[in-house]
Design an enzyme around this catalytic site. Structure first.
Site, PDB file in Angstrom:
ATOM      1  NE  ARG A 208      -3.228  -2.225   3.140  1.00 29.19           N
ATOM      2  CZ  ARG A 208      -2.814  -3.823   3.273  1.00 29.19           C
ATOM      3  NH1 ARG A 208      -1.751  -3.442   4.054  1.00 29.19           N
ATOM      4  NH2 ARG A 208      -3.631  -4.566   3.400  1.00 29.19           N
TER       5      ARG A 208
ATOM      6  CE  LYS B 255      -6.368  -0.825   4.817  1.00 32.20           C
ATOM      7  NZ  LYS B 255      -7.938  -1.243   4.779  1.00 32.20           N
TER       8      LYS B 255
ATOM      9  CG  HIS C 163      -4.856   0.068  -4.159  1.00 38.38           C
ATOM     10  ND1 HIS C 163      -4.724   0.595  -2.936  1.00 38.38           N
ATOM     11  CD2 HIS C 163      -6.185  -0.304  -3.597  1.00 38.38           C
ATOM     12  CE1 HIS C 163      -4.984   0.082  -1.749  1.00 38.38           C
ATOM     13  NE2 HIS C 163      -5.576  -0.508  -2.213  1.00 38.38           N
TER      14      HIS C 163
ATOM     15  NE  ARG D 175      -2.794  -3.364  -1.064  1.00 39.80           N
ATOM     16  CZ  ARG D 175      -2.431  -4.336  -0.432  1.00 39.80           C
ATOM     17  NH1 ARG D 175      -1.250  -4.146  -0.585  1.00 39.80           N
ATOM     18  NH2 ARG D 175      -2.978  -5.148   0.553  1.00 39.80           N
TER      19      ARG D 175
ATOM     20  CG  HIS E 198      -6.532  -8.946   1.609  1.00 37.38           C
ATOM     21  ND1 HIS E 198      -6.104  -8.930  -0.005  1.00 37.38           N
ATOM     22  CD2 HIS E 198      -5.360  -7.901   1.475  1.00 37.38           C
ATOM     23  CE1 HIS E 198      -5.836  -7.943  -0.893  1.00 37.38           C
ATOM     24  NE2 HIS E 198      -5.940  -7.543   0.047  1.00 37.38           N
TER      25      HIS E 198
ATOM     26  CE1 TYR F  37      -6.419  -6.389  -6.661  1.00 42.85           C
ATOM     27  CE2 TYR F  37      -6.625  -8.084  -4.356  1.00 42.85           C
ATOM     28  CZ  TYR F  37      -6.355  -6.991  -5.058  1.00 42.85           C
ATOM     29  OH  TYR F  37      -6.095  -6.026  -4.526  1.00 42.85           O
TER      30      TYR F  37
END
Length: 330
Positions: free
Chosen positions: A174, A198, A274, A277, A300, A309
């Site tokens: 990110r 995150k 993004h 990514r 994730h 994806y």
């Protein structure tokens, strides 16, 4: 029932102190125990402030008095809008509804109420949007464009720009993870980097040879000159004043490279940080990588997030089939 706070005769009712205390406690929980980012907390704060005003207008002064009908009505108003607020998109309304439902779950868990008023309220379903991914040739054009000396003829900036975009595509990071990376997080000998994601989660991801080469060129030939103007920040990517590169500057770098490469910089298909990514994940899956491996590489928490994806690759297969198979038109 507690009295609602007002600011004078005819004034709009203000949220009661008990409601504000409940929201403060919930936001403190998200900050300390969940480790949410400042941007996410700011969005939740705005969403919950709007919810409190809705409750105040309905004459509700305490979370214990909220019913599912109150929450349902608020979510409906998010989508329809009102005199003070325009209608929100499905995705924005879903985020706001999530903040409200989280508040009620937290209040029940903490024993502040004896029921969860938001439990049976479903947030608006956002339309599924497939991630925008570049093909390999477009990525190569973009990366090579970032390596060109800019209009001001600053080689250090050109080396930094190339290293940044190679880093983003080579690791799937990110933009916040790339800009937050420190020099000590890099391990060129092992071709790996530690990314801080995150919720305070960290992960180690490999870096490809092209990205390593671009990083070493930047770290040896460009970063020392940039760092000399600053105060010794450990950040990998620096601005002209020697401080950490900002998100806005990173966007400018990418936009400039995209323009040179002839890629869109405006509208729905515009290239963004993004995009690299998304392209990273899509190209890994196209190359045969397992979705669980891609999940780990992207950081994730759930494989469900990564599975979007796989839809991208299916769409690409459909396009190839439609153009290549002699009976596809039927």
């Amino acid at each position: 029932m507690q009295e609602l706070s007002t600011t004078g005769a005819g004034a709009e009712p203000q949220p009661a102190p008990a409601l504000r205390r409940a929201v403060r406690g919930y936001l403190d929980h998200l900050t300390v125990e969940r480790g949410l980012s400042a941007n996410t907390l700011s969005s939740y704060r705005r969403d919950l402030e709007r919810y409190l005003r809705t409750l105040a207008q309905a004459g509700v002064a305490d979370l214990a008095a909220v019913t599912s009908a109150h929450v349902t009505a608020h979510v409906a108003r998010l989508r329809s809008g009102d005199e003070a607020h325009p209608a929100l998109s499905a995705s924005s309304a879903a985020r706001a509804a999530s903040a409200v439902r989280g508040l009620h779950r937290f209040a029940l868990r903490e024993g502040q109420v004896d029921h969860d008023a938001g439990r049976d309220v479903r947030p608006p379903a956002a339309p599924r949007r497939l991630p925008r991914a570049l093909d390999v040739d477009q990525v190569v054009r973009l990366l090579e464009s970032a390596g060109a000396v800019d209009a001001e003829g600053v080689p250090a900036a050109a080396l930094r720009d190339r290293a940044l975009l190679e880093f983003l595509y080579g690791t799937g990071a990110r933009i916040s993870e790339a800009l937050g990376a420190a020099v000590d997080d890099l391990d060129p000998a092992e071709s790996a980097v530690v990314l801080h994601g995150k919720g305070g989660r960290t992960r180690i991801v490999p870096i490809g040879g092209y990205a390593i080469e671009a990083l070493q060129a930047y770290l040896v030939r460009a970063r020392p000159a940039l760092a000399a103007a600053g105060r010794g920040t450990p950040a990998v990517f620096l601005n002209a004043r020697g401080g950490p590169l900002s998100r806005q500057s990173a966007w400018t770098i990418l936009r400039r490279a995209a323009q040179r490469a002839g890629l869109p910089t405006e509208g729905p298909g515009a290239v963004s940080p993004h995009t690299l990514r998304h392209s990273y994940a899509t190209h890994l899956l196209d190359g045969g990588a397992d979705v669980r491996v891609v999940q780990e590489l992207l950081g994730h928490a759930s494989v469900t997030t990564t599975q979007v994806y796989t839809l991208v690759t299916v769409e690409r297969l459909r396009e190839i089939y439609a153009t290549a198979h002699p009976r596809a038109r039927a």
